[in-house]
Write an enzyme that holds these catalytic residues in place. Sequence first.
Site, PDB file in Angstrom:
ATOM      1  N   ARG A 148       0.835  -1.196   0.000  1.00 25.81           N
ATOM      2  CA  ARG A 148       0.000   0.000   0.000  1.00 25.81           C
ATOM      3  C   ARG A 148       0.874   1.252   0.000  1.00 25.81           C
ATOM      4  O   ARG A 148       1.737   1.397   0.862  1.00 25.81           O
ATOM      5  CB  ARG A 148      -0.897   0.030   1.241  1.00 25.81           C
ATOM      6  CG  ARG A 148      -1.757  -1.206   1.433  1.00 25.81           C
ATOM      7  CD  ARG A 148      -2.464  -1.134   2.784  1.00 25.81           C
ATOM      8  NE  ARG A 148      -3.217  -2.357   3.050  1.00 25.81           N
ATOM      9  CZ  ARG A 148      -3.864  -2.592   4.188  1.00 25.81           C
ATOM     10  NH1 ARG A 148      -3.844  -1.683   5.151  1.00 25.81           N
ATOM     11  NH2 ARG A 148      -4.529  -3.719   4.369  1.00 25.81           N
TER      12      ARG A 148
ATOM     13  N   ASP B  19       0.815   5.454   0.295  1.00 20.72           N
ATOM     14  CA  ASP B  19      -0.051   6.482   0.858  1.00 20.72           C
ATOM     15  C   ASP B  19      -0.529   7.455  -0.214  1.00 20.72           C
ATOM     16  O   ASP B  19      -0.048   7.454  -1.349  1.00 20.72           O
ATOM     17  CB  ASP B  19       0.702   7.266   1.941  1.00 20.72           C
ATOM     18  CG  ASP B  19       1.059   6.416   3.144  1.00 20.72           C
ATOM     19  OD1 ASP B  19       0.374   5.405   3.379  1.00 20.72           O
ATOM     20  OD2 ASP B  19       2.020   6.773   3.857  1.00 20.72           O
TER      21      ASP B  19
ATOM     22  N   TYR C 163      12.400   2.519  -1.294  1.00 22.64           N
ATOM     23  CA  TYR C 163      11.789   3.836  -1.474  1.00 22.64           C
ATOM     24  C   TYR C 163      12.873   4.891  -1.614  1.00 22.64           C
ATOM     25  O   TYR C 163      13.965   4.765  -1.043  1.00 22.64           O
ATOM     26  CB  TYR C 163      10.932   4.210  -0.266  1.00 22.64           C
ATOM     27  CG  TYR C 163       9.547   3.595  -0.232  1.00 22.64           C
ATOM     28  CD1 TYR C 163       8.462   4.261  -0.805  1.00 22.64           C
ATOM     29  CD2 TYR C 163       9.330   2.379   0.402  1.00 22.64           C
ATOM     30  CE1 TYR C 163       7.185   3.711  -0.750  1.00 22.64           C
ATOM     31  CE2 TYR C 163       8.053   1.829   0.462  1.00 22.64           C
ATOM     32  CZ  TYR C 163       6.988   2.505  -0.121  1.00 22.64           C
ATOM     33  OH  TYR C 163       5.723   1.961  -0.069  1.00 22.64           O
TER      34      TYR C 163
ATOM     35  N   ARG D 269       7.851   8.309   5.419  1.00 25.34           N
ATOM     36  CA  ARG D 269       7.694   9.760   5.564  1.00 25.34           C
ATOM     37  C   ARG D 269       7.989  10.216   6.990  1.00 25.34           C
ATOM     38  O   ARG D 269       8.523  11.305   7.210  1.00 25.34           O
ATOM     39  CB  ARG D 269       6.292  10.186   5.132  1.00 25.34           C
ATOM     40  CG  ARG D 269       6.073   9.992   3.633  1.00 25.34           C
ATOM     41  CD  ARG D 269       4.824  10.691   3.144  1.00 25.34           C
ATOM     42  NE  ARG D 269       3.615  10.073   3.654  1.00 25.34           N
ATOM     43  CZ  ARG D 269       2.547  10.746   4.052  1.00 25.34           C
ATOM     44  NH1 ARG D 269       2.534  12.062   4.036  1.00 25.34           N
ATOM     45  NH2 ARG D 269       1.471  10.101   4.479  1.00 25.34           N
TER      46      ARG D 269
END
Length: 256
Positions: free
Chosen positions: A49, A51, A110, A209
């Site tokens: 998933r 965001d 990421y 994040r």
Amino acid sequence: MRYKVILSYDGSSFCGWQVQNDARTIQESLQNALSTLLNEKVSVTGAGRTDSKVNAINYLAHFDTSVCDLDAKTIRYKINAILPAGIKVHGIISADSDFHARFDAVQREYKYFIHREKDPFMNSYSCLWTFPVDIEKMNRAAEHLLGTHDFSCFEKVGSDNKTSICTVSYARWETYVPTHVSMLGYPCREDDYLVFTIRADRFLRNMVRAVVGSLLDVGRGRHDEDWVAGLVKGGSRSEAGESVKGNALFLCDVKY
């Protein structure tokens, strides 16, 4: 028959990957397009998933269909014609019946991009951060993330994960040169652009994040690097740094 879908997407106009009520998502857009083309209800499972506003390159998903003679090349061409402009399917290939895009993944990577001076060409996919930063200090702090830990201090409150334990294998800040600087001669300083890369077996909701926001707090001098070690050992979400914006985050590699 089970098929893999390789796609990339610009998350700026979507509320993340997962289907939500009254919200535009990547998963829903892909499922609707496949269902229309295959004339049956199709459910798509993704590698993870992402965001709201987060982007992905070479993201992998899978779906099952009763169509035995699926012309993958034609379907790829047609699906790109009807998908929103922010989603591109690169390929559709057959997969083993037990392949699972999420559970078979062993590593995800990421990247988060920031620019340190106002740049009109970076606003869409990079975060403007004008505070002074100490890259070496941030990298020393990032070393405390390596290994297997409970990362609930960086997890969005209210998440429904069965476990908050992840194994991080790489976490580092580097300077880089964007294309418009190297090819078009946009004036800037050498260290105006930074990218943070992190690899792990899995990530929690909002984890990257929150990690980036915490490391930037270290870089601007609000905390020392050992503060991150304390967060990992037993800190709460309220003790960690604020989450940075999602538009500058890219899921860029998933290994199986």
